[in-house]
Design a protein around this motif. Structure first.
Motif, PDB file in Angstrom:
ATOM      1  N   SER A 143       1.161  13.442  13.060  1.00 25.93           N
ATOM      2  CA  SER A 143       2.193  12.480  12.643  1.00 25.93           C
ATOM      3  C   SER A 143       1.597  11.081  12.453  1.00 25.93           C
ATOM      4  O   SER A 143       1.965  10.367  11.515  1.00 25.93           O
ATOM      5  N   ILE A 144       0.646  10.744  13.328  1.00 28.00           N
ATOM      6  CA  ILE A 144      -0.003   9.428  13.199  1.00 28.00           C
ATOM      7  C   ILE A 144      -0.816   9.376  11.903  1.00 28.00           C
ATOM      8  O   ILE A 144      -0.779   8.379  11.162  1.00 28.00           O
ATOM      9  N   LEU A 145      -1.523  10.473  11.616  1.00 30.80           N
ATOM     10  CA  LEU A 145      -2.322  10.530  10.384  1.00 30.80           C
ATOM     11  C   LEU A 145      -1.413  10.433   9.152  1.00 30.80           C
ATOM     12  O   LEU A 145      -1.721   9.734   8.185  1.00 30.80           O
ATOM     13  N   LEU A 146      -0.287  11.135   9.246  1.00 33.98           N
ATOM     14  CA  LEU A 146       0.684  11.118   8.142  1.00 33.98           C
ATOM     15  C   LEU A 146       1.218   9.701   7.914  1.00 33.98           C
ATOM     16  O   LEU A 146       1.285   9.219   6.772  1.00 33.98           O
ATOM     17  N   LEU A 147       1.550   9.036   9.019  1.00 40.71           N
ATOM     18  CA  LEU A 147       2.072   7.662   8.924  1.00 40.71           C
ATOM     19  C   LEU A 147       1.012   6.727   8.337  1.00 40.71           C
ATOM     20  O   LEU A 147       1.319   5.890   7.483  1.00 40.71           O
ATOM     21  N   GLY A 148      -0.227   6.918   8.791  1.00 38.66           N
ATOM     22  CA  GLY A 148      -1.325   6.113   8.243  1.00 38.66           C
ATOM     23  C   GLY A 148      -1.498   6.352   6.749  1.00 38.66           C
ATOM     24  O   GLY A 148      -1.710   5.418   5.977  1.00 38.66           O
ATOM     25  N   GLY A 149      -1.368   7.630   6.360  1.00 37.88           N
ATOM     26  CA  GLY A 149      -1.496   7.989   4.933  1.00 37.88           C
ATOM     27  C   GLY A 149      -0.400   7.335   4.104  1.00 37.88           C
ATOM     28  O   GLY A 149      -0.655   6.803   3.017  1.00 37.88           O
ATOM     29  N   ILE A 150       0.814   7.359   4.636  1.00 33.01           N
ATOM     30  CA  ILE A 150       1.935   6.734   3.905  1.00 33.01           C
ATOM     31  C   ILE A 150       1.707   5.223   3.817  1.00 33.01           C
ATOM     32  O   ILE A 150       1.924   4.607   2.780  1.00 33.01           O
ATOM     33  N   GLY A 151       1.252   4.649   4.940  1.00 36.18           N
ATOM     34  CA  GLY A 151       0.936   3.207   4.947  1.00 36.18           C
ATOM     35  C   GLY A 151      -0.129   2.881   3.905  1.00 36.18           C
ATOM     36  O   GLY A 151      -0.040   1.874   3.208  1.00 36.18           O
ATOM     37  N   TYR A 152      -1.109   3.758   3.772  1.00 40.96           N
ATOM     38  CA  TYR A 152      -2.179   3.544   2.789  1.00 40.96           C
ATOM     39  C   TYR A 152      -1.613   3.634   1.364  1.00 40.96           C
ATOM     40  O   TYR A 152      -2.001   2.869   0.480  1.00 40.96           O
ATOM     41  N   MET A 153      -0.667   4.559   1.190  1.00 41.81           N
ATOM     42  CA  MET A 153      -0.063   4.725  -0.146  1.00 41.81           C
ATOM     43  C   MET A 153       0.655   3.469  -0.617  1.00 41.81           C
ATOM     44  O   MET A 153       0.774   3.218  -1.818  1.00 41.81           O
ATOM     45  N   THR A 154       1.137   2.672   0.360  1.00 39.65           N
ATOM     46  CA  THR A 154       1.887   1.465  -0.030  1.00 39.65           C
ATOM     47  C   THR A 154       1.003   0.456  -0.758  1.00 39.65           C
ATOM     48  O   THR A 154       1.506  -0.517  -1.312  1.00 39.65           O
ATOM     49  N   ARG A 155      -0.328   0.729  -0.756  1.00 42.28           N
ATOM     50  CA  ARG A 155      -1.229  -0.158  -1.518  1.00 42.28           C
ATOM     51  C   ARG A 155      -0.893  -0.135  -3.004  1.00 42.28           C
ATOM     52  O   ARG A 155      -1.167  -1.104  -3.713  1.00 42.28           O
ATOM     53  N   ILE A 156      -0.324   0.964  -3.477  1.00 44.83           N
ATOM     54  CA  ILE A 156      -0.015   1.016  -4.918  1.00 44.83           C
ATOM     55  C   ILE A 156       1.288   0.279  -5.251  1.00 44.83           C
ATOM     56  O   ILE A 156       1.617   0.085  -6.412  1.00 44.83           O
ATOM     57  N   LEU A 157       2.007  -0.119  -4.194  1.00 44.24           N
ATOM     58  CA  LEU A 157       3.222  -0.912  -4.447  1.00 44.24           C
ATOM     59  C   LEU A 157       2.820  -2.318  -4.888  1.00 44.24           C
ATOM     60  O   LEU A 157       1.863  -2.882  -4.368  1.00 44.24           O
ATOM     61  N   ASN A 158       3.530  -2.861  -5.825  1.00 42.81           N
ATOM     62  CA  ASN A 158       3.357  -4.286  -6.124  1.00 42.81           C
ATOM     63  C   ASN A 158       4.700  -4.867  -6.524  1.00 42.81           C
ATOM     64  O   ASN A 158       5.662  -4.133  -6.783  1.00 42.81           O
ATOM     65  N   ARG A 159       4.741  -6.182  -6.542  1.00 39.36           N
ATOM     66  CA  ARG A 159       6.011  -6.858  -6.803  1.00 39.36           C
ATOM     67  C   ARG A 159       6.578  -6.490  -8.170  1.00 39.36           C
ATOM     68  O   ARG A 159       7.777  -6.346  -8.339  1.00 39.36           O
ATOM     69  N   GLU A 160       5.696  -6.355  -9.152  1.00 40.06           N
ATOM     70  CA  GLU A 160       6.171  -6.052 -10.512  1.00 40.06           C
ATOM     71  C   GLU A 160       6.866  -4.694 -10.555  1.00 40.06           C
ATOM     72  O   GLU A 160       7.904  -4.541 -11.200  1.00 40.06           O
ATOM     73  N   LYS A 161       6.279  -3.711  -9.837  1.00 44.86           N
ATOM     74  CA  LYS A 161       6.891  -2.373  -9.842  1.00 44.86           C
ATOM     75  C   LYS A 161       8.291  -2.430  -9.232  1.00 44.86           C
ATOM     76  O   LYS A 161       9.187  -1.721  -9.670  1.00 44.86           O
ATOM     77  N   ILE A 162       8.463  -3.246  -8.219  1.00 46.93           N
ATOM     78  CA  ILE A 162       9.784  -3.353  -7.576  1.00 46.93           C
ATOM     79  C   ILE A 162      10.767  -4.084  -8.505  1.00 46.93           C
ATOM     80  O   ILE A 162      11.884  -3.618  -8.727  1.00 46.93           O
ATOM     81  N   VAL A 163      10.317  -5.196  -9.055  1.00 46.58           N
ATOM     82  CA  VAL A 163      11.215  -6.022  -9.875  1.00 46.58           C
ATOM     83  C   VAL A 163      11.613  -5.302 -11.167  1.00 46.58           C
ATOM     84  O   VAL A 163      12.762  -5.381 -11.593  1.00 46.58           O
ATOM     85  N   THR A 164      10.675  -4.569 -11.764  1.00 47.32           N
ATOM     86  CA  THR A 164      11.002  -3.892 -13.032  1.00 47.32           C
ATOM     87  C   THR A 164      11.825  -2.621 -12.815  1.00 47.32           C
ATOM     88  O   THR A 164      12.261  -2.013 -13.785  1.00 47.32           O
ATOM     89  N   THR A 165      12.034  -2.233 -11.562  1.00 48.17           N
ATOM     90  CA  THR A 165      12.911  -1.073 -11.324  1.00 48.17           C
ATOM     91  C   THR A 165      14.233  -1.490 -10.687  1.00 48.17           C
ATOM     92  O   THR A 165      14.968  -0.659 -10.169  1.00 48.17           O
TER      93      THR A 165
END
Lengths: 313, 239
Positions: B215-237
């Motif tokens: 579960s810790i590894l999974l959480l770390g993986g999800i946290g790492y995935m958030t690197r692909i998030l950026n403000r533009e992706k949020i605002v344009t959706t």
């Protein structure tokens, strides 16, 4: 307390280009905003105003060019974002929280040292002290806007981006916001980037304006210069002898740059390309037509804006 | 206060003030939890101590995790998607908080009440089991460890993944993806539960430890995935 900056330009936009789905939204716009300046950003819907603000705030990435605040991109500089105040179309308020809870949330986010004093001060200023424990969802649109303004300046930003700050406010509240913006600019050297469709408001407050159309800047100057240099001046002339109106009309109508000569009850009116009335006055004097009064109707920012929009259309 | 905790506190305050959302969760817990657990609890009356503890463990493993994740699903919609539909996310994105801190604050703010609900479910199961049995019934130590250490991290994983998707994608995509994710979580829990029931996996301290590490590894993986998030992706959706 005033803060000194090594650079004069707080906002710098250079050759900014942005497209959405291969459609150009901004086509290479360039402008700067100096410290303490109130800068008006005008344009019709779809002209690229919101896109420019969003790029400046780091919410969108430009295709090319740069949009910097304090020489930093707000997308990457967390610290610089802390020096910026923002009031967008949405007030950034949570309906299910009270006015006070909303302000406390943002005060804590920005790590304001004197939270209680600052909130009390702003609630009093916006005349919302008696409603501080009321849910924001029950507020009128105008009250939400006032609270939104309080939220935007809560952390004493050095530059303030305002999108239609006085929309849905009553005239008294509009004046309150205008006075506030002028005071912040004057007393705290706060730079204000103001987007508004209220041209009268822009004319009253802004030192410079940019008029945007189709993703390009069509005019960028001080309001005074725009009114002076762009175009025409309407002039009303009252004659001492109303019997000489026809003679006067025939004299002035031949002057280059004069148009729309129309007789009135006491004299006539005309339109000048430029602002100098001296050719008209001297020609009337030479023709020995005595003048009682000359009144120049200076064109408003609204006239200039509409003229630019018509040119583009 | 740490800005991540400021965001978390605000989310918890909003959750506490959303009565209709709380009512929906309580209703769901009552109906789903009641139907699932009623038969198992009634069977406790006739069993011996070992079988009773085993029945309680099995019920807890399934229901506590399942209802905790379901609570997270309900509550994350308000925290992530709600802030996009309400438009307040733009103002939040203009604050000095890095994007990952915003995500993390929201995950914590939703995880805490979701886990509190999971603990309530666990407590309710123990109380009901004791009402049904003639003697004191307590879950096994392994199950207590599972509820204390594994459940909160898996709930955080579910909320983190849902939140990430809700920030990244538009409204229509979210409606589909969220259901796919929740069904996926339920499927995974059900499969694991049947593996335990059939004796393929025996709930022991090493298994619980392994689940915790995963579960810790999974959480770390999800946290790492958030690197692909950026403000533009949020605002344009934004809707």
């Amino acid at each position: 307390m005033k803060e000194s900056y090594p650079m004069e330009n707080v906002v710098s936009v250079h050759n900014l280009i942005k497209t959405f789905d291969k459609k150009p939204v901004l086509s290479g716009i360039t402008f700067d905003v100096s410290r303490g300046e109130i800068f008006g950003f005008l344009g019709p819907n779809g002209s690229g105003k919101t896109t420019t603000i969003r790029i400046l705030l780091g919410l969108l990435r430009p295709d090319s060019g740069s949009a910097l605040v304090f020489r930093e991109s707000l997308e990457t500089s967390d610290k610089t974002r802390g020096r910026v105040g923002v009031l967008l179309e949405n007030n950034g308020l949570f309906d299910k929280l009270t006015a006070y809870e909303n302000l406390v949330y943002y005060a804590e986010l920005y790590d304001i040292p004197d939270i209680q004093e600052r909130i009390s001060e702003l609630l009093e200023f916006t005349d919302l002290s008696s409603r501080k424990d009321t849910l924001v969802g029950t507020f009128s649109t105008g009250m939400k806007r006032k609270l939104g303004i309080a939220r935007a300046i809560l952390h004493r930003p050095k530059v303030l981006f305002l999108d239609e700050p006085t929309s849905s406010l009553d005239p008294e509240a509009q004046k309150m916001v205008r006075d506030l913006i002028l005071n912040l600019s004057k007393d705290e050297s706060m730079t204000v980037f103001l987007c508004s469709h209220n041209l009268d408001e822009i004319q009253k407050m802004c030192s410079r304006v940019a008029i945007l159309h189709g993703g390009k800047i069509k005019a960028l100057d001080s309001v005074e210069n725009l009114r002076e240099n762009r175009g025409v001046t309407n002039v009303r002339i009252t004659l001492s002898d109303v019997n000489q109106i026809d003679e006067a009309l025939s004299v002035v109508s031949t002057i280059p740059g004069v148009s729309d000569c129309t007789g009135t009850k006491t004299g006539f009116s005309l339109t000048l390309s430029g602002s100098s009335t001296s050719p008209v006055i001297s020609r009337l004097c030479n023709a020995e037509i005595p003048i009682e009064e000359v009144v120049k109707d200076r064109r408003s920012l609204e006239d200039i804006y509409i003229e630019i929009m018509r040119e583009e259309a | 206060m740490n800005p991540i905790l400021v965001v978390a506190k605000k989310e918890m305050r909003l959750i506490a003030k959303n009565r209709s959302l709380i009512m929906s969760i309580v209703l769901f817990m009552g109906i789903f939890g009641g139907i699932t657990s009623l038969g198992a609890i009634m069977s406790i009356v006739e069993g011996d101590v070992e079988s009773i503890v085993s029945a309680l463990d099995s019920l807890m493993m399934y229901l506590v995790l399942m209802l905790g994740i379901f609570s997270g699903y309900f509550l994350s919609s308000q925290a992530f998607l709600g802030e996009k539909t309400g438009g307040t996310i733009e103002t939040l994105l203009c604050s000095p908080l890095p994007l990952r801190d915003i995500w993390l604050g929201k995950v914590i703010g939703v995880m805490i009440p979701s886990y509190a609900i999971a603990l309530l479910v666990a407590t309710a199961l123990v109380v009901l089991s004791n009402i049904a049995a003639d003697f004191l019934v307590l879950p096994s130590i392994v199950m207590i460890l599972f509820v204390l250490f594994v459940v909160p991290v898996y709930i955080a994983c579910a909320i983190g993944l849902l939140g990430f998707v809700q920030l990244l994608l538009g409204m229509k995509e979210n409606q589909i993806i969220n259901i796919v994710l929740v069904v996926g979580f339920i499927g995974a829990i059900s499969v694991f539960d049947s593996l335990v029931a059939e004796g393929v996996v025996v709930m022991s301290a090493p298994v619980v430890g392994g689940m915790f590490v995963l579960s810790i590894l999974l959480l770390g993986g999800i946290g790492y995935m958030t690197r692909i998030l950026n403000r533009e992706k949020i605002v344009t959706t934004l809707p």
